[in-house]
Write an enzyme that holds these catalytic residues in place. Sequence first.
Site, PDB file in Angstrom:
ATOM      1  N   SER A 147      42.430  72.267  63.161  1.00 44.51           N
ATOM      2  CA  SER A 147      42.385  71.352  62.029  1.00 44.51           C
ATOM      3  C   SER A 147      41.572  70.097  62.324  1.00 44.51           C
ATOM      4  CB  SER A 147      43.814  70.939  61.654  1.00 44.51           C
ATOM      5  OG  SER A 147      43.816  69.905  60.694  1.00 44.51           O
TER       6      SER A 147
ATOM      7  N   TYR B 234      37.850  68.888  56.636  1.00 43.41           N
ATOM      8  CA  TYR B 234      37.994  68.144  55.394  1.00 43.41           C
ATOM      9  C   TYR B 234      36.715  67.320  55.259  1.00 43.41           C
ATOM     10  CZ  TYR B 234      43.029  69.130  55.130  1.00 43.41           C
ATOM     11  OH  TYR B 234      44.238  69.749  55.029  1.00 43.41           O
TER      12      TYR B 234
ATOM     13  N   THR C 180      37.990  73.235  53.701  1.00 43.39           N
ATOM     14  CA  THR C 180      39.148  73.216  52.803  1.00 43.39           C
ATOM     15  C   THR C 180      38.731  72.596  51.480  1.00 43.39           C
ATOM     16  OG1 THR C 180      40.765  73.108  54.593  1.00 43.39           O
ATOM     17  CG2 THR C 180      41.468  72.296  52.446  1.00 43.39           C
TER      18      THR C 180
ATOM     19  N   LYS D  67      38.305  77.662  52.237  1.00 44.89           N
ATOM     20  CA  LYS D  67      39.768  77.846  52.238  1.00 44.89           C
ATOM     21  C   LYS D  67      40.367  77.148  51.028  1.00 44.89           C
ATOM     22  CE  LYS D  67      43.931  76.978  54.995  1.00 44.89           C
ATOM     23  NZ  LYS D  67      44.624  76.020  54.095  1.00 44.89           N
TER      24      LYS D  67
ATOM     25  N   HIS E  91      47.444  76.303  50.105  1.00 43.87           N
ATOM     26  CA  HIS E  91      47.813  75.249  51.053  1.00 43.87           C
ATOM     27  C   HIS E  91      49.311  75.293  51.366  1.00 43.87           C
ATOM     28  CE1 HIS E  91      45.399  71.874  52.745  1.00 43.87           C
ATOM     29  NE2 HIS E  91      46.595  71.459  53.147  1.00 43.87           N
TER      30      HIS E  91
END
Length: 368
Positions: free
Chosen positions: A122, A146, A172, A239, A263
């Site tokens: 992440s 992100y 994402t 995603k 999510h």
Amino acid sequence: MYLSNHRVVSLAWSGCLQTPLIPDFQAQARERLSKTTWDYIEGGAGEGFTKEDNIAAFKKIRLRPRYLKDVSEVDTRTIIQGEKISAPICISPTGFHCLAWPDGEMSTARAAQAADICYITSTYASCTLEDIVATAPRGLRWFQLYVQRDRQLNKQLIQRVESLGFKALVITVDVPITGNRRHDIRNQVDLKTNLLLKDLRSPKESSGPCLQMSSIDPSNCWDDLSWLQSITQLPIILKGILTKEDAELAVKHNVQGIIVSNHGGRQLDEVLASIDALTEVVAAVKGKIEVYLDGGIRTGNDVLKSLALGAKCVFLGRPILWGLACKGERGVEEVLNILKNEFHTSMTLTGCRSVAEINRDLIQFSRL
């Protein structure tokens, strides 16, 4: 309020079954973590309908086994984005693993390497990317991004993960803003002030932009994908796609994969369960790109059903954190092995000798 309690979560496993199952890890993790940390990991958005539906939706699907086939040898191996993995069961990107175990993502990475599966790291990892790579240098890693408001930071991050050997970039798309997570609001969770995020600049850089929790770019759109593609050779995977319309746009914009995901029910409540959205996404891409699934996977049968509906592989979120909270690296390995063994059994009992033999004929949607 600080979220973690390492004195609790680092305790040894005690008084448990000799062969714990996934629900055992969930129950033990709840006991070991502080209420605020548990609520952060486990909570969903809104009333939590989608979070629960992710799991319940699998139970509406029935299996149609085929018998009198030679299943003396069953092979769970598969290939994603050209890389071999031991089973189509991998690790979703989740942040702040140090909340669950002191070594955080380093423990998760070692477990993924031992299991020979893919770990998506992440943006909000609580360990540096360099430490994660150093502790599991042979592991297959993708990086979840992100997209930040600062384009230079995005570029630096992407170049950094490329140089560290990450094999894909996972964008994402379902977090232009944070969802309405009631538990976190009630618990006054403010990750920007309560957690010490690792500076996402390279350790070699002494200056430059830093990551802030509020720096996700809400203006990010389809047209921005071409800029990302211009600065990296890594395959790009989106995603958070849930509809055929967005799946068709993904193909049009030349991405290499889609993770069907809501999510974990943490963003917009009352959207489709991931498994319910999978069919239309798979149909829309017409085999042109790989499709994966994230959300609600708790058993080997869930993995089988996902592949039967067209997913190339599934990704696990919360169960990985449960294993991590209970036993660190060993707990993550055990969670993965439980699901791999259950999936092997599911394949055997439905007459599938390889993942290539898993197809739509194996399932039927319940009329109930």
